[in-house]
Design a protein around this motif. Structure first.
Motif, PDB file in Angstrom:
ATOM      1  N   LYS A 125     135.586 -34.136 -24.519  1.00  0.00           N
ATOM      2  CA  LYS A 125     136.979 -34.367 -24.403  1.00  0.00           C
ATOM      3  C   LYS A 125     137.830 -34.604 -25.454  1.00  0.00           C
ATOM      4  O   LYS A 125     138.831 -34.582 -25.589  1.00  0.00           O
ATOM      5  CB  LYS A 125     136.746 -35.825 -23.888  1.00  0.00           C
ATOM      6  CG  LYS A 125     136.081 -36.962 -24.424  1.00  0.00           C
ATOM      7  CD  LYS A 125     135.716 -38.261 -23.552  1.00  0.00           C
ATOM      8  CE  LYS A 125     134.826 -39.189 -24.268  1.00  0.00           C
ATOM      9  NZ  LYS A 125     134.558 -40.359 -23.699  1.00  0.00           N
ATOM     10  N   GLY A 170     131.039 -35.968 -22.997  1.00  0.00           N
ATOM     11  CA  GLY A 170     132.236 -36.259 -22.269  1.00  0.00           C
ATOM     12  C   GLY A 170     131.917 -35.900 -20.859  1.00  0.00           C
ATOM     13  O   GLY A 170     132.689 -35.173 -20.276  1.00  0.00           O
ATOM     14  N   MET A 193     134.397 -36.050 -17.858  1.00  0.00           N
ATOM     15  CA  MET A 193     135.750 -35.509 -17.682  1.00  0.00           C
ATOM     16  C   MET A 193     135.806 -33.974 -16.805  1.00  0.00           C
ATOM     17  O   MET A 193     136.870 -33.691 -16.604  1.00  0.00           O
ATOM     18  CB  MET A 193     136.078 -34.941 -19.182  1.00  0.00           C
ATOM     19  CG  MET A 193     136.369 -36.006 -20.307  1.00  0.00           C
ATOM     20  SD  MET A 193     137.962 -36.878 -19.642  1.00  0.00           S
ATOM     21  CE  MET A 193     139.421 -35.720 -19.779  1.00  0.00           C
TER      22      MET A 193
END
Ligand code: C5P
Length: 230
Positions: free
Chosen positions: A26, A17, A20
């Motif tokens: 995430k 992720g 993020m």
């Protein structure tokens, strides 16, 4: 409605992720006080249709073993791979002694916690008579541009453009063969694209717009809003 085939779930959850900007992947961020992946798996399990759900996690993932749901009897943990497709293949391999080629597999992103039973049932009802399978998707309401080096190279005909969501539902044997054949191909960003490369034309089933993928920080607030609304 008769359902004679068996269903297996695969949840790729080995991504990091990058978009993020957070301290953890995430799928482990808190959404209404619960990690994203726990929402996702609870919703899949609550349908009661799955023989088992294989969850692909990184071997260096310190968060997964701490979650109670990782020890649920219907959850099988399997090592994630380099790309999403490798993680899905790992999930398929972990089920190979139990699943038959004709069984159905529903692959669902760990980062889509707002999936509803309504959408899963709709997908299954539309596809059980199919040989290959299909995916939940949404028609594009935006005009889409083909861009090269920050300049518009063309406009896509949006009446033929849909956004692919998950779950994506395919026969176990066909999906495994297609993903094996497509290994290392960067064009394979979902399961359907592997089937397309193998010459198939999976069905499209219109899904709900609240089935969002947590990708950027602001998606968490939106997902919380959707969970409250549902
Ligand atoms: O990065 P993206 O949002 O496309 O990831 C979709 C899903 O695939 C996420 O649930 C992510 O954890 C998973 N994934 C994976 N293995 C990878 C990359 C992504 O299981 N190598």
């Amino acid at each position: 409605m008769t359902r004679t085939s068996r269903f297996w779930g695969i949840v790729p959850a080995a991504g990091v992720g990058k978009r993020m900007q957070s301290d953890r992947p995430k799928q482990y961020l808190e959404l209404a006080g619960t990690p994203v992946i726990e929402h996702t798996l609870t919703r899949l399990l609550s349908t009661g249709i799955f023989e088992a759900i294989a969850v692909a996690v990184s071997t260096e993932d310190p968060y997964w073993p701490d979650l109670k749901i990782s020890r649920h009897p219907a959850i099988v943990t399997t090592p994630g791979g380099k790309e999403r497709a490798d993680s899905v293949l790992s999930g398929l391999n972990s089920l190979r002694d139990r699943a038959t080629d004709e069984d159905w597999v529903l692959v669902h992103d760990a980062a889509r916690p707002c999936i509803t039973a309504e959408d899963m049932n709709k997908l299954i009802d539309h596809l059980t008579a199919e040989d290959v399978g299909g995916i939940l998707a949404l028609p594009s309401h935006d005009t889409l541009k083909h861009v090269r080096e920050n300049r518009i190279a063309g406009t896509l005909d949006r009446s033929h453009v849909w956004r692919a969501l998950t779950p994506q539902m395919f026969r176990y044997g066909l999906l495994k063969k297609a993903l094996e054949a497509a290994q290392g191909n960067p064009a394979v960003t979902d399961e359907a694209s592997a089937l397309e490369l193998a010459g198939f034309h999976p069905r499209i089933v219109e899904g709900r717009p609240d089935n969002i993928k947590i990708t950027r920080p602001e998606d968490l607030a939106l997902a919380q809003f959707y969970l409250e609304q549902q």
